[in-house]
Scaffold this motif. Structure first.
Motif, PDB file in Angstrom:
ATOM      1  N   TRP A  12       0.947  -1.221   0.187  1.00  0.00           N
ATOM      2  CA  TRP A  12      -0.021   0.031  -0.089  1.00  0.00           C
ATOM      3  C   TRP A  12       0.901   1.350  -0.035  1.00  0.00           C
ATOM      4  O   TRP A  12       1.807   1.319   0.613  1.00  0.00           O
ATOM      5  CB  TRP A  12      -0.917   0.000   1.194  1.00  0.00           C
ATOM      6  CG  TRP A  12      -2.056  -1.060   1.141  1.00  0.00           C
ATOM      7  CD1 TRP A  12      -2.143  -2.188   1.567  1.00  0.00           C
ATOM      8  CD2 TRP A  12      -3.175  -0.813   0.586  1.00  0.00           C
ATOM      9  NE1 TRP A  12      -3.127  -2.914   1.128  1.00  0.00           N
ATOM     10  CE2 TRP A  12      -3.885  -2.084   0.579  1.00  0.00           C
ATOM     11  CE3 TRP A  12      -3.900   0.334  -0.074  1.00  0.00           C
ATOM     12  CZ2 TRP A  12      -5.473  -2.018  -0.008  1.00  0.00           C
ATOM     13  CZ3 TRP A  12      -5.321   0.235  -0.702  1.00  0.00           C
ATOM     14  CH2 TRP A  12      -5.803  -0.942  -0.551  1.00  0.00           C
ATOM     15  N   GLY A  15      -3.281   5.766  -0.346  1.00  0.00           N
ATOM     16  CA  GLY A  15      -4.755   5.234  -0.405  1.00  0.00           C
ATOM     17  C   GLY A  15      -4.750   4.245  -1.439  1.00  0.00           C
ATOM     18  O   GLY A  15      -5.834   3.666  -1.591  1.00  0.00           O
ATOM     19  N   THR A  16      -3.681   3.786  -2.095  1.00  0.00           N
ATOM     20  CA  THR A  16      -3.971   2.880  -3.143  1.00  0.00           C
ATOM     21  C   THR A  16      -2.760   1.610  -2.912  1.00  0.00           C
ATOM     22  O   THR A  16      -1.811   1.754  -2.214  1.00  0.00           O
ATOM     23  CB  THR A  16      -3.768   3.494  -4.422  1.00  0.00           C
ATOM     24  OG1 THR A  16      -2.360   4.139  -4.678  1.00  0.00           O
ATOM     25  CG2 THR A  16      -4.935   4.493  -4.850  1.00  0.00           C
ATOM     26  N   CYS A  17      -3.277   0.629  -3.687  1.00  0.00           N
ATOM     27  CA  CYS A  17      -2.095  -0.524  -3.641  1.00  0.00           C
ATOM     28  C   CYS A  17      -1.321  -0.634  -4.973  1.00  0.00           C
ATOM     29  O   CYS A  17      -2.040  -0.516  -5.947  1.00  0.00           O
ATOM     30  CB  CYS A  17      -3.141  -1.811  -3.544  1.00  0.00           C
ATOM     31  SG  CYS A  17      -2.274  -3.327  -2.999  1.00  0.00           S
ATOM     32  N   GLY A  39      -2.375   1.830  -8.234  1.00  0.00           N
ATOM     33  CA  GLY A  39      -3.721   2.622  -8.669  1.00  0.00           C
ATOM     34  C   GLY A  39      -4.814   1.680  -8.102  1.00  0.00           C
ATOM     35  O   GLY A  39      -6.017   1.797  -8.341  1.00  0.00           O
ATOM     36  N   PHE A  40      -4.554   0.369  -7.496  1.00  0.00           N
ATOM     37  CA  PHE A  40      -5.614  -0.379  -6.948  1.00  0.00           C
ATOM     38  C   PHE A  40      -6.286  -0.128  -5.708  1.00  0.00           C
ATOM     39  O   PHE A  40      -5.548   0.584  -4.920  1.00  0.00           O
ATOM     40  CB  PHE A  40      -4.936  -1.877  -7.109  1.00  0.00           C
ATOM     41  CG  PHE A  40      -4.616  -2.677  -8.405  1.00  0.00           C
ATOM     42  CD1 PHE A  40      -5.506  -3.078  -9.236  1.00  0.00           C
ATOM     43  CD2 PHE A  40      -3.190  -2.447  -8.714  1.00  0.00           C
ATOM     44  CE1 PHE A  40      -5.077  -3.623 -10.460  1.00  0.00           C
ATOM     45  CE2 PHE A  40      -2.826  -3.162  -9.835  1.00  0.00           C
ATOM     46  CZ  PHE A  40      -3.757  -3.559 -10.814  1.00  0.00           C
ATOM     47  N   THR A  41      -7.558  -0.183  -5.655  1.00  0.00           N
ATOM     48  CA  THR A  41      -8.009   0.147  -4.425  1.00  0.00           C
ATOM     49  C   THR A  41      -8.272  -0.960  -3.372  1.00  0.00           C
ATOM     50  O   THR A  41      -8.664  -0.758  -2.466  1.00  0.00           O
ATOM     51  CB  THR A  41      -9.608   0.675  -4.763  1.00  0.00           C
ATOM     52  OG1 THR A  41     -10.249  -0.308  -5.470  1.00  0.00           O
ATOM     53  CG2 THR A  41      -9.481   1.936  -5.478  1.00  0.00           C
ATOM     54  N   ASP A  42      -7.910  -2.268  -3.927  1.00  0.00           N
ATOM     55  CA  ASP A  42      -8.090  -3.414  -2.907  1.00  0.00           C
ATOM     56  C   ASP A  42      -6.824  -4.298  -3.500  1.00  0.00           C
ATOM     57  O   ASP A  42      -6.457  -4.348  -4.487  1.00  0.00           O
ATOM     58  CB  ASP A  42      -9.431  -4.011  -2.982  1.00  0.00           C
ATOM     59  CG  ASP A  42      -9.654  -4.672  -4.169  1.00  0.00           C
ATOM     60  OD1 ASP A  42      -9.314  -5.939  -4.587  1.00  0.00           O
ATOM     61  OD2 ASP A  42      -9.978  -4.142  -5.364  1.00  0.00           O
ATOM     62  N   GLU A  43      -6.366  -4.956  -2.149  1.00  0.00           N
ATOM     63  CA  GLU A  43      -5.102  -5.871  -2.453  1.00  0.00           C
ATOM     64  C   GLU A  43      -5.538  -7.073  -3.261  1.00  0.00           C
ATOM     65  O   GLU A  43      -4.697  -7.505  -4.207  1.00  0.00           O
ATOM     66  CB  GLU A  43      -4.809  -6.276  -1.070  1.00  0.00           C
ATOM     67  CG  GLU A  43      -3.133  -6.899  -1.141  1.00  0.00           C
ATOM     68  CD  GLU A  43      -2.829  -6.707   0.407  1.00  0.00           C
ATOM     69  OE1 GLU A  43      -2.039  -7.706   0.782  1.00  0.00           O
ATOM     70  OE2 GLU A  43      -2.948  -6.012   1.160  1.00  0.00           O
TER      71      GLU A  43
END
Length: 428
Positions: A12, A15-17, A39-43
Motif C-alpha cells: 500500500w 490510499g492505493t495498492c 492505483g488499485f483500491t484493494d489488495e
C-alpha cells in the motif's frame, strides 16, 4: 502491510495498492527485474493482476512495460529499417508511412500499445476522408503489417480488423473495363507510332500479344528479344544450363522453332537512377509470339542500333521518362495536331480510343489475359504467361508444353489475320 506470494508482491502506498511481479529477467547485478502497476483500491485485485502477468510471462504473451510504452513513431523507424522488399514496394510502404501513418500518430504522441481497435478505426476513418478508396486501402494494408509485426513484443494482439468484423459494409470498388478489341489495339498502335515512331507501334502490339508488364517492356533489351534470343542469351546462371539447352532447340528463328521473347528483368528507379531488377514475383518466363509480331520485332531491331528494343523518341529508355504523361495519355485519349517550326516531334491529330480513354496503360495487359481466356487455353499456360504463380497441386504438376505454346501462337495470329480481313483497305 504488503504481502509476497511467490513472485508477486503487493504493497500500500497512500490510499492505493501497488503490485510488483518478477519479469522473468535479471538485472546486470544478478538481482531479479520486477515490473509494477499501481492505483488499485484493494489488495485482491492487485494480487490477481500480478498473477495474470506471471501467467502471460510463462506462456510467452507478456508485453513488458518498457516495450508497451514504445512510441509508434519509434516503432515505425524500426519497421522501416527492417524492410526487405523490392525497391518499388519499399518506396510505396515508406510513402504510406511518412505521408499518412506517422503524422497521424505522432501528433497524438501515441505508443504502440495505445493503438487499440478504436484508435485503428479512427485512423481508418481519417484516411478514408482524405484518399480515394483504393489508395486508402493500400495505406491500411501497410498499417496492418506494421501492427501485426508488433505482436507479441510490443502488443499482445493486433487491433487490425479482418474481414467479417463489425462496421459499415463498403463494397470494394472495381475498375470498369471494356473488352479489348484488335481494332482498338491497332488504333492505339497507330497513335503510338505517331507519338514515338515504329517503336511505339511495336510496343503496343507486343504488350497486347504477350501481356508483359510496363517495366518489363521498358527494360527489354536486344539480347532477350526475337530474332536474337536465345542465341544471344548471356546465360549468366550455371544452374540454368539445362534450360538454356532446351531453349536452343525450342525457340528462335528457323524451321520448327517458335519465335519468342525472354522476360528476365524489369526496370525500376532505385536510389535516384534506373536499375535492372528481376520481374515481379520472380516471374522470369519465355513468351512465344505470333509470326506477324516476330516480323515487327525483327524489322524494328534492324531499324536502330539502340540497346533498348523499344527506344523513346530520342533513342533513350522509355523507363527514363514519365511514359503515362508524355506518351500514353495522347495515345489513349487522342491529341490535337501539333505543328511547330523546327520541332522534331510534329504529329497529326490523334483520334481517341474510346475503350482506353482515361484508362491505364496496364489495362492492355489485362486485355491480353482476357484474349487468352477467350481462346480457351489451359489455366496453367495462361497464368504462367502472365507471370503469375499457380497455387496448389496444379502449380506443382503442370508445365507449359510445346503444343500449348503453338496453340497460343495460332490463336494470336488468327486475331491479327482477322483484323486484316475486316480492314483490307488499310493495308494491315
Amino acid at each position: 502491510m504488503g504481502q509476497i506470494h511467490q513472485h508477486v508482491h503487493t504493497e500500500w502506498r497512500g490510499g492505493t495498492c501497488r503490485v510488483k511481479w518478477w519479469s522473468g529477467e535479471y538485472l546486470p547485478n544478478g538481482r531479479k527485474r520486477y515490473e509494477s502497476k499501481g492505483g488499485f483500491t484493494d489488495e485482491t485485485s492487485a494480487y490477481e493482476h500480478g498473477q495474470n502477468k506471471l501467467y502471460e510471462i510463462r506462456h510467452g504473451t507478456h508485453v513488458k512495460n518498457r516495450d508497451g510504452a514504445t512510441l509508434m513513431t519509434d516503432w515505425l523507424d524500426d519497421w522501416l529499417a527492417a524492410m526487405d522488399h523490392r525497391p518499388l514496394t519499399e518506396r510505396q510502404y515508406r510513402s504510406a508511412i511518412e505521408i499518412h501513418i506517422r503524422p497521424f500518430f505522432s501528433k497524438r504522441n501515441a505508443s504502440v500499445a495505445d493503438i487499440d481497435v478504436l484508435a485503428y478505426r479512427a485512423f481508418k476513418k481519417h484516411v478514408n476522408s482524405k484518399l480515394k478508396p483504393t489508395s486508402a486501402a493500400k495505406v491500411m494494408i501497410v498499417l496492418g503489417m506494421v501492427l501485426d509485426d508488433a505482436v507479441p513484443r510490443l502488443i499482445k494482439v493486433s487491433p487490425v480488423e479482418r474481414k467479417g468484423r463489425r462496421g459499415k459494409f463498403t463494397k470494394k470498388p472495381k475498375e470498369r473495363k471494356k473488352d479489348m478489341t484488335v481494332e482498338a489495339v491497332e488504333q492505339l498502335a497507330r497513335n503510338a507510332r505517331a507519338v514515338f515512331g515504329d517503336s511505339g507501334y511495336a510496343f503496343i502490339w507486343t504488350m497486347a500479344m504477350t501481356g508483359m508488364r510496363p517495366g518489363e517492356l521498358y527494360g527489354l533489351t536486344r539480347e532477350y528479344c526475337y530474332p536474337n534470343w536465345p542465341a544471344s542469351d548471356p546465360r549468366p546462371d550455371p544452374d540454368e544450363s539445362e534450360r538454356y539447352e532446351e531453349d536452343a532447340v525450342r525457340y528462335g528463328k528457323g524451321e520448327g522453332l517458335m519465335p519468342a521473347i525472354r522476360v528476365e528483368r524489369q526496370l525500376q528507379y532505385h536510389e535516384g537512377r534506373l536499375q535492372f531488377f528481376s520481374p515481379k514475383y520472380e516471374s522470369q518466363r519465355t513468351l512465344v509470339v505470333p509470326p506477324f509480331l516476330a516480323d515487327l520485332l525483327e524489322a524494328l531491331l534492324a531499324s536502330h542500333d539502340r540497346e533498348w528494343v523499344f527506344p523513346a523518341v530520342r533513342g533513350g529508355c522509355l523507363g527514363a521518362i514519365n511514359f503515362d504523361h508524355r506518351y500514353w495519355r495522347s495515345i489513349a485519349d487522342g491529341a490535337e495536331e501539333r505543328r511547330t517550326p523546327r520541332c522534331r516531334t510534329n504529329r497529326p491529330a490523334l483520334p481517341a480510343v474510346p475503350s482506353f480513354k482515361g484508362k491505364r496503360l496496364y489495362l492492355v495487359r489485362h486485355g491480353a489475359k482476357a484474349w487468352l481466356d477467350e481462346d480457351g487455353h489451359s489455366r496453367f499456360a495462361v497464368e504462367s504467361r502472365m507471370g503469375h504463380e499457380v497455387p496448389g497441386v496444379e502449380g506443382v504438376y503442370s508445365s507449359v508444353t510445346v503444343p500449348m505454346e503453338r496453340a497460343i501462337i495460332k490463336k494470336l495470329q488468327e486475331r491479327w489475320e482477322g483484323l486484316q480481313e475486316r480492314l483490307p483497305e488499310e493495308g494491315f
